[in-house]
Write a protein that holds these residues in place. Structure first.
Motif, PDB file in Angstrom:
ATOM      1  N   THR A   1      44.382  43.153  71.152  1.00 13.91           N
ATOM      2  CA  THR A   1      43.395  43.702  70.205  1.00 13.91           C
ATOM      3  C   THR A   1      41.982  43.252  70.551  1.00 13.91           C
ATOM      4  O   THR A   1      41.020  43.825  70.039  1.00 13.91           O
ATOM      5  N   THR A   2      41.864  42.189  71.364  1.00 12.75           N
ATOM      6  CA  THR A   2      40.605  41.521  71.736  1.00 12.75           C
ATOM      7  C   THR A   2      39.943  40.799  70.551  1.00 12.75           C
ATOM      8  O   THR A   2      38.844  40.281  70.685  1.00 12.75           O
TER       9      THR A   2
ATOM     10  N   GLU B   1      46.533  58.831  73.131  1.00 11.17           N
ATOM     11  CA  GLU B   1      45.896  58.436  74.393  1.00 11.17           C
ATOM     12  C   GLU B   1      46.860  58.631  75.561  1.00 11.17           C
ATOM     13  O   GLU B   1      46.454  59.059  76.647  1.00 11.17           O
TER      14      GLU B   1
ATOM     15  N   LYS C   1      36.788  51.898  63.822  1.00 12.46           N
ATOM     16  CA  LYS C   1      37.021  50.656  64.592  1.00 12.46           C
ATOM     17  C   LYS C   1      38.475  50.598  65.068  1.00 12.46           C
ATOM     18  O   LYS C   1      38.762  50.245  66.205  1.00 12.46           O
TER      19      LYS C   1
ATOM     20  N   ASP D   1      38.950  52.964  67.944  1.00  9.35           N
ATOM     21  CA  ASP D   1      38.354  52.411  69.174  1.00  9.35           C
ATOM     22  C   ASP D   1      39.243  51.309  69.756  1.00  9.35           C
ATOM     23  O   ASP D   1      39.412  51.209  70.973  1.00  9.35           O
ATOM     24  N   ILE D   2      39.794  50.470  68.868  1.00 10.48           N
ATOM     25  CA  ILE D   2      40.645  49.368  69.354  1.00 10.48           C
ATOM     26  C   ILE D   2      41.893  49.950  70.036  1.00 10.48           C
ATOM     27  O   ILE D   2      42.301  49.493  71.107  1.00 10.48           O
TER      28      ILE D   2
ATOM     29  N   ILE E   1      42.202  52.842  71.478  1.00  6.21           N
ATOM     30  CA  ILE E   1      41.796  53.430  72.767  1.00  6.21           C
ATOM     31  C   ILE E   1      41.637  52.311  73.800  1.00  6.21           C
ATOM     32  O   ILE E   1      42.077  52.425  74.949  1.00  6.21           O
ATOM     33  N   SER E   2      41.033  51.198  73.360  1.00  9.00           N
ATOM     34  CA  SER E   2      40.809  50.087  74.290  1.00  9.00           C
ATOM     35  C   SER E   2      42.142  49.433  74.698  1.00  9.00           C
ATOM     36  O   SER E   2      42.334  49.069  75.863  1.00  9.00           O
TER      37      SER E   2
ATOM     38  N   LYS F   1      43.715  51.564  77.260  1.00 12.31           N
ATOM     39  CA  LYS F   1      43.017  51.465  78.552  1.00 12.31           C
ATOM     40  C   LYS F   1      43.395  50.163  79.268  1.00 12.31           C
ATOM     41  O   LYS F   1      43.657  50.159  80.475  1.00 12.31           O
ATOM     42  N   GLN F   2      43.441  49.066  78.493  1.00 12.56           N
ATOM     43  CA  GLN F   2      43.814  47.785  79.123  1.00 12.56           C
ATOM     44  C   GLN F   2      45.203  47.873  79.747  1.00 12.56           C
ATOM     45  O   GLN F   2      45.434  47.399  80.861  1.00 12.56           O
TER      46      GLN F   2
ATOM     47  N   ASP G   1      45.155  50.306  82.794  1.00 17.63           N
ATOM     48  CA  ASP G   1      44.465  49.727  83.958  1.00 17.63           C
ATOM     49  C   ASP G   1      45.273  48.596  84.585  1.00 17.63           C
ATOM     50  O   ASP G   1      45.344  48.477  85.808  1.00 17.63           O
TER      51      ASP G   1
END
Ligand code: NDP
Length: 448
Positions: free
Chosen positions: A120-121, A221, A401, A404-405, A407-408, A411-412, A415
């Motif tokens: 979640t960062t 996603e 928010k 966005d989390i 999506i991130s 992506k993590q 990647d």
């Protein structure tokens, strides 16, 4: 020693120390099996015994929970809080109330939580707790007396900067309220020691929706990587609790059709889809009347299958949202045979290792729970921020928010899988991306 030998040695030690804890061993093996390429690249993790440390909870609290039922009889349950890893922040993870709860199940959940929270960062470590208390069939007063007794002990271990539990199976708004009230009474403090609170006393908008919405955002996603969307997709959903309900709400919003719901007694199949009106019925049935999903079939005249899970129903996407190991190898084969090409896990570890092998072999879009259902804890993290700042964000702000989390997180995972040589493998991607952040923080913080 090569990466595989290191990993095997750690796993052997975990098996010895935690003999018979099948769910915990399953979760550890799944993560360790992904980490070979990282260990090869980072000998410093081996040197600092990061793997040996990360599989051992920092602290294990197990306690007696005595309470009195409505007939005045004494009842004794067992309470737990596993504080797994605080490298990234205060321990964070839900409380589960279910008769099957034991150390193995909570340790698997606590272990998974460490990597999920890392993805979640947000600054959150990992933990999990609960009790073998069964809220089913209990009166509100019995649930309150249990929660008060549970918190009387738990309050020694938690705090806004130490450990902040949330809900999970069997713990919704009602239970969080009783738990919070007791903490406040004992400590004389109104502070953010739990998330999932009601809106008018410190809760966050979108927290109830977050896990289900997040699992759908994650799947969206994954679909985008194949230039596809949810529009017109037939989806099977299991469970009918918090996660299942909001998964269906978001699927409907994105133009998909959810055709199943279940509980531990069986599943319903509604080929016309669970629309907004039917979903409102389910919410009332499950959250207020606390009834069984069969009543949906009785009301809407659709098929009810007792004692079975919904994985035999033909679908494009499956969103398991009930419990661990609810999809086995045969179920996975059936899903694939019927053309299912997306599995996004709202529940924690709902697929057995053999089922996962099937998904990976068929190269479908498979989002493992620790990534796909991280929206719940992410929004809990947002609730903690709002509590600290003593303000509340709007629905739109929190949802944006959360989106966005997710999506991130996608992506993590995407990647990391690519970087470490297995593009499209979100299991490997989630495990590696989640692990590296925790491992680096542990290195920075020395031998603790
Ligand atoms: P709820 O208690 O709200 O609902 C759970 C649902 O799953 C109920 O329909 C329940 O049926 C069913 N279920 C529970 N245990 C079993 C079982 N052994 N076999 C078959 N069905 C079962 O819980 P949640 O919706 O909150 O949680 C569902 C899953 O999502 C869990 O795996 C949880 O860990 C995970 N999760 C939840 C998050 C959250 O924010 N709430 C966050 C991340 C993950 P019945 O009523 O018959 O018991």
């Amino acid at each position: 020693m090569g990466a595989n030998n290191t990993i095997n040695a750690v796993y052997e030690q975990v098996c010895k120390r935690n003999a018979g804890e099948t769910e915990f061993l399953q979760a550890v093996k799944e993560v360790l099996d992904s980490l070979g390429p990282v260990i090869d690249k980072h000998p410093e993790y081996v040197e600092a015994k990061i793997l040996d440390r990360i599989v051992e909870p920092e602290r294990q609290n197990i306690f007696r929970v005595p309470w009195q039922d409505d007939k005045g009889r004494f009842q004794i349950n067992r309470g737990f809080r596993f504080e797994f890893n605080s490298a990234l922040g205060p321990y964070k993870g839900g409380l589960r109330l279910h008769p099957t709860v034991n150390a193995s199940i909570l340790k698997f959940l606590g272990f998974e939580q460490v990597f999920k929270n890392s993805l979640t960062t947000l600054p959150m470590g990992g933990g999990k707790g609960g009790s073998d208390f069964d809220p089913k069939g209990k009166s509100d007063n019995e649930v309150m007396r249990f929660c008060q007794s549970f918190m009387t002990e738990l309050c020694r271990h938690i705090g806004p900067d130490t450990d902040v539990p949330a809900g999970d199976i069997g713990v919704g708004g009602r239970e969080i309220g009783f738990l919070f009230g007791q903490y406040k009474r004992i400590r004389n403090e109104f502070t953010g020691i739990l998330t999932g609170k009601a809106l008018n006393w410190g809760g966050s908008l979108i927290r109830p929706e977050a896990t289900g919405y997040g699992a759908v955002y994650f799947a969206e996603e994954m679909l985008k990587t194949r230039k596809d969307s949810f529009k017109g997709k037939i989806c099977t959903v299991s469970g009918s609790g918090n996660v299942a309900q909001y998964t269906i709400e978001k699927l409907n919003a994105l133009g998909a059709k959810a055709v199943t719901l279940s509980d531990s007694s069986g599943f319903i199949h509604d080929p016309d889809g669970v629309d907004a009106e039917k979903l409102a019925f389910v919410m009332e049935l499950k959250n207020i009347k606390r009834g069984r999903i069969k009543e949906y079939a009785d009301k809407y005249g659709v098929e009810y299958v007792a004692g079975k899970t919904p994985w035999g129903v033909k679908c494009d996407c499956a969103l398991p949202s009930a419990t661990q190991n609810e999809i086995n190898e045969d179920d996975a084969k059936t899903l694939l045979k019927n053309g299912c090409f997306v599995v996004s896990e709202g529940a924690n570890m709902p697929s057995t290792p053999e089922a996962i092998e099937q998904y990976l072999g068929a190269k479908i879009l498979y989002g493992p729970g620790k990534a796909a259902n991280a929206g719940g804890v992410a929004t809990s993290g947002l609730e903690m921020s709002q509590n600290s700042m003593r303000l509340s964000w709007s629905c739109e702000e929190v949802d944006e928010k959360l989106h966005d989390i997710m999506i991130s997180i996608h992506k993590q995972c995407f990647d990391a899988a690519k970087e470490y040589g297995d593009p499209g493998n979100y299991v490997m991607g989630a495990n590696i991306a989640g692990f590296v952040k925790v491992a680096d923080a542990m290195l920075d913080q020395g031998l603790v």
